[in-house]
Design an enzyme around this catalytic site. Sequence first.
Site, PDB file in Angstrom:
ATOM      1  N   GLY A   1     -13.449   5.798  -2.056  1.00  0.00           N
ATOM      2  CA  GLY A   1     -12.133   6.432  -1.923  1.00  0.00           C
ATOM      3  C   GLY A   1     -11.715   7.174  -3.186  1.00  0.00           C
ATOM      4  O   GLY A   1     -12.451   7.243  -4.174  1.00  0.00           O
TER       5      GLY A   1
ATOM      6  N   CYS B   1       1.393   3.842  -7.876  1.00  0.00           N
ATOM      7  CA  CYS B   1       1.107   4.888  -8.870  1.00  0.00           C
ATOM      8  C   CYS B   1       2.369   5.535  -9.443  1.00  0.00           C
ATOM      9  O   CYS B   1       2.417   5.866 -10.625  1.00  0.00           O
ATOM     10  CB  CYS B   1       0.174   5.933  -8.281  1.00  0.00           C
ATOM     11  SG  CYS B   1       0.531   6.356  -6.575  1.00  0.00           S
TER      12      CYS B   1
ATOM     13  N   LYS C   1       8.656   0.680  -2.332  1.00  0.00           N
ATOM     14  CA  LYS C   1       7.865   0.203  -3.481  1.00  0.00           C
ATOM     15  C   LYS C   1       8.533   0.601  -4.799  1.00  0.00           C
ATOM     16  O   LYS C   1       8.616  -0.201  -5.732  1.00  0.00           O
ATOM     17  CB  LYS C   1       6.443   0.782  -3.415  1.00  0.00           C
ATOM     18  CG  LYS C   1       5.618   0.214  -2.272  1.00  0.00           C
ATOM     19  CD  LYS C   1       4.303   0.965  -2.115  1.00  0.00           C
ATOM     20  CE  LYS C   1       3.615   0.528  -0.824  1.00  0.00           C
ATOM     21  NZ  LYS C   1       2.527   1.422  -0.423  1.00  0.00           N
TER      22      LYS C   1
ATOM     23  N   ARG D   1       6.020  14.629  -0.951  1.00  0.00           N
ATOM     24  CA  ARG D   1       4.616  14.990  -1.151  1.00  0.00           C
ATOM     25  C   ARG D   1       4.560  16.498  -1.370  1.00  0.00           C
ATOM     26  O   ARG D   1       5.140  17.261  -0.575  1.00  0.00           O
ATOM     27  CB  ARG D   1       3.797  14.591   0.082  1.00  0.00           C
ATOM     28  CG  ARG D   1       2.318  14.831  -0.077  1.00  0.00           C
ATOM     29  CD  ARG D   1       1.634  13.810  -0.971  1.00  0.00           C
ATOM     30  NE  ARG D   1       1.568  12.483  -0.359  1.00  0.00           N
ATOM     31  CZ  ARG D   1       1.310  11.374  -1.051  1.00  0.00           C
ATOM     32  NH1 ARG D   1       1.110  11.405  -2.361  1.00  0.00           N
ATOM     33  NH2 ARG D   1       1.272  10.203  -0.439  1.00  0.00           N
TER      34      ARG D   1
ATOM     35  N   HIS E   1       1.733  12.709 -10.470  1.00  0.00           N
ATOM     36  CA  HIS E   1       3.046  12.568  -9.843  1.00  0.00           C
ATOM     37  C   HIS E   1       4.133  12.926 -10.866  1.00  0.00           C
ATOM     38  O   HIS E   1       4.154  12.379 -11.982  1.00  0.00           O
ATOM     39  CB  HIS E   1       3.287  11.117  -9.393  1.00  0.00           C
ATOM     40  CG  HIS E   1       2.429  10.684  -8.236  1.00  0.00           C
ATOM     41  ND1 HIS E   1       1.677  11.548  -7.478  1.00  0.00           N
ATOM     42  CD2 HIS E   1       2.225   9.442  -7.703  1.00  0.00           C
ATOM     43  CE1 HIS E   1       1.044  10.872  -6.530  1.00  0.00           C
ATOM     44  NE2 HIS E   1       1.358   9.593  -6.646  1.00  0.00           N
TER      45      HIS E   1
HETATM   46  N1  LIG Z   1      -4.545   7.381  -4.494  1.00  0.00           N
HETATM   47  C1  LIG Z   1      -3.740   6.935  -5.471  1.00  0.00           C
HETATM   48  O1  LIG Z   1      -3.221   7.715  -6.283  1.00  0.00           O
HETATM   49  C2  LIG Z   1      -3.484   5.450  -5.619  1.00  0.00           C
HETATM   50  C3  LIG Z   1      -2.897   4.999  -6.799  1.00  0.00           C
HETATM   51  C4  LIG Z   1      -2.633   3.632  -6.968  1.00  0.00           C
HETATM   52  C5  LIG Z   1      -2.990   2.747  -5.965  1.00  0.00           C
HETATM   53  N2  LIG Z   1      -3.567   3.204  -4.819  1.00  0.00           N
HETATM   54  C6  LIG Z   1      -3.980   2.202  -3.826  1.00  0.00           C
HETATM   55  O2  LIG Z   1      -5.386   2.051  -4.000  1.00  0.00           O
HETATM   56  C7  LIG Z   1      -6.016   1.789  -2.750  1.00  0.00           C
HETATM   57  C8  LIG Z   1      -7.050   2.870  -2.487  1.00  0.00           C
HETATM   58  O3  LIG Z   1      -6.398   4.115  -2.393  1.00  0.00           O
HETATM   59  P1  LIG Z   1      -7.205   5.478  -2.209  1.00  0.00           P
HETATM   60  O4  LIG Z   1      -6.209   6.541  -2.378  1.00  0.00           O
HETATM   61  O5  LIG Z   1      -8.426   5.477  -3.061  1.00  0.00           O
HETATM   62  O6  LIG Z   1      -7.626   5.354  -0.647  1.00  0.00           O
HETATM   63  P2  LIG Z   1      -8.832   6.065   0.126  1.00  0.00           P
HETATM   64  O7  LIG Z   1      -9.241   7.319  -0.550  1.00  0.00           O
HETATM   65  O8  LIG Z   1      -8.406   6.132   1.545  1.00  0.00           O
HETATM   66  O9  LIG Z   1     -10.040   4.999   0.004  1.00  0.00           O
HETATM   67  C9  LIG Z   1     -10.049   3.783   0.723  1.00  0.00           C
HETATM   68  C10 LIG Z   1     -11.314   3.001   0.415  1.00  0.00           C
HETATM   69  O10 LIG Z   1     -11.263   1.774   1.160  1.00  0.00           O
HETATM   70  C11 LIG Z   1     -12.462   1.636   1.929  1.00  0.00           C
HETATM   71  N3  LIG Z   1     -12.179   0.924   3.163  1.00  0.00           N
HETATM   72  C12 LIG Z   1     -11.318   1.266   4.153  1.00  0.00           C
HETATM   73  N4  LIG Z   1     -11.318   0.336   5.131  1.00  0.00           N
HETATM   74  C13 LIG Z   1     -12.205  -0.622   4.749  1.00  0.00           C
HETATM   75  C14 LIG Z   1     -12.675  -1.823   5.322  1.00  0.00           C
HETATM   76  N5  LIG Z   1     -12.210  -2.257   6.486  1.00  0.00           N
HETATM   77  N6  LIG Z   1     -13.593  -2.547   4.645  1.00  0.00           N
HETATM   78  C15 LIG Z   1     -14.066  -2.133   3.452  1.00  0.00           C
HETATM   79  N7  LIG Z   1     -13.679  -0.989   2.847  1.00  0.00           N
HETATM   80  C16 LIG Z   1     -12.755  -0.249   3.492  1.00  0.00           C
HETATM   81  C17 LIG Z   1     -12.929   3.062   2.192  1.00  0.00           C
HETATM   82  O11 LIG Z   1     -14.329   3.058   2.507  1.00  0.00           O
HETATM   83  P3  LIG Z   1     -15.025   4.173   3.434  1.00  0.00           P
HETATM   84  O12 LIG Z   1     -15.108   5.442   2.623  1.00  0.00           O
HETATM   85  O13 LIG Z   1     -16.351   3.583   3.718  1.00  0.00           O
HETATM   86  O14 LIG Z   1     -14.152   4.343   4.661  1.00  0.00           O
HETATM   87  C18 LIG Z   1     -12.614   3.706   0.849  1.00  0.00           C
HETATM   88  O15 LIG Z   1     -13.608   3.377  -0.086  1.00  0.00           O
HETATM   89  C19 LIG Z   1      -4.897   1.756  -1.707  1.00  0.00           C
HETATM   90  O16 LIG Z   1      -4.542   0.427  -1.473  1.00  0.00           O
HETATM   91  C20 LIG Z   1      -3.779   2.551  -2.365  1.00  0.00           C
HETATM   92  O17 LIG Z   1      -2.510   2.135  -1.897  1.00  0.00           O
HETATM   93  C21 LIG Z   1      -3.844   4.523  -4.633  1.00  0.00           C
END
Ligand SMILES: NC(=O)c1ccc[n+]([C@@H]2O[C@H](COP(=O)([O-])OP(=O)(O)OC[C@H]3O[C@@H](n4cnc5c(N)ncnc54)[C@H](OP(=O)(O)O)[C@@H]3O)[C@@H](O)[C@H]2O)c1
Length: 355
Positions: free
Chosen positions: A18, A152, A208, A229, A236
């Site tokens: 991700g 974030c 949040k 967004r 951000h």
């Molecule tokens: N983006 C930000 O700026 C940010 C900042 C702080 C915190 N966060 C938090 O960090 C987390 C990840 O965010 P992201 O933006 O990186 O999300 P993302 O791009 O959607 O990535 C999600 C990841 O989770 C995996 N995944 C989804 N369902 C799964 C399952 N059932 N079993 C195992 N792996 C699974 C996906 O794998 P596949 O590719 O194989 O589907 C992917 O590696 C979230 O909880 C989000 O709230 C995000």
Amino acid sequence: MTPGPASPLPVAVLGATGAVGQRLVERLADHPWFEAAELVASERSARRPYGDAVRWLGRSPLPAAAARCEVRGAGEALASRLVLSALAGEAAAELEPLYASRGHLVVSNASAFRLHPSVPLLVPEINPGSLDLLAGQEWAAAGGGLVTNPNCSVVGLALALAPLHRAFGVEAVTVVTLQALSGAGYPGVAALDAVGNVIPWIAGEEEKIESEPLKVLDADFPISAAVHRVPVVDGHTEAVFVKLARRATPEEAAEALSTFTGEPQRLGLPSAPARPVAVLREPDRPQPARDAERDGGMTVWVGRLRGDRAHDLRFTLLVHNTLRGGAGAALLNAELMVARGMVEPARVAAAVETS
Ligand SMILES: NC(=O)c1ccc[n+]([C@@H]2O[C@H](COP(=O)([O-])OP(=O)(O)OC[C@H]3O[C@@H](n4cnc5c(N)ncnc54)[C@H](OP(=O)(O)O)[C@@H]3O)[C@@H](O)[C@H]2O)c1
């Protein structure tokens, strides 16, 4: 500087494909204390080489060792004591306690357990002592534990509010956010919704922002948030209005913000920015395109600091959402745990053998 481990500690990355997981893989490639030993994602990606499973978004090339690594499936046994989680919400709610119960120290980006009373919501410059909560967690007997970093937007807001709260007392906060597309993960917001547009809603985000800073700061003042967004890739932006218990001039506030440091700086942790908060004097800064990646993406940039007739202070801040707000936050948390002697590599191997 705190001396690191004698040899790099193997770590596992959950959600490695991700937006945040990729930043973790990128940062781990040249991390002085850690190496990415195990990469975990969903069944969509499992049992494929990471280089084939991932749609690499990094600005630097995909690290060769990671590209060859076979992606593991959710719930598979892991050998690494430290597990950095960038899992999507529901997967995090299920898998993070599972790994903690198996004796792993899980350092999470996800929201599922942030407000749980026995789980630290850690920003190491602000509340390093919250790590003491691990001893009382239900997974402690197995040697496991769970630590989270805030949302974030909240990391940037909390780092800007902490010095003001300590110096002058914060009584109320209003914040309007302009949030980058990478905050929605990958592939995130559809192009037809994002390009040339502003979306005045992000599911769960205002809740949040209005709750998490209070746990980090151990405070109870009201926070009012309005989120948007916007078509920005990373970073951000937040327009912040603060009411103070003791009035402060913008100069006094700038002094409090720019001199603020904490345990990561004192310990010289590898991901610690020299300045957690930096004050910019140019009237048109900070800007995501120019400032988000500066200083390794770990500094919160504050600009347009000025007085306010309805409140006491107003300013604009910028936080890199996938670095200081995501991967970098988790790495800094893990580094603090190593520096505090909480990560003994041998324990998981024993727990894995007996599970
Ligand atoms: N983006 C930000 O700026 C940010 C900042 C702080 C915190 N966060 C938090 O960090 C987390 C990840 O965010 P992201 O933006 O990186 O999300 P993302 O791009 O959607 O990535 C999600 C990841 O989770 C995996 N995944 C989804 N369902 C799964 C399952 N059932 N079993 C195992 N792996 C699974 C996906 O794998 P596949 O590719 O194989 O589907 C992917 O590696 C979230 O909880 C989000 O709230 C995000």
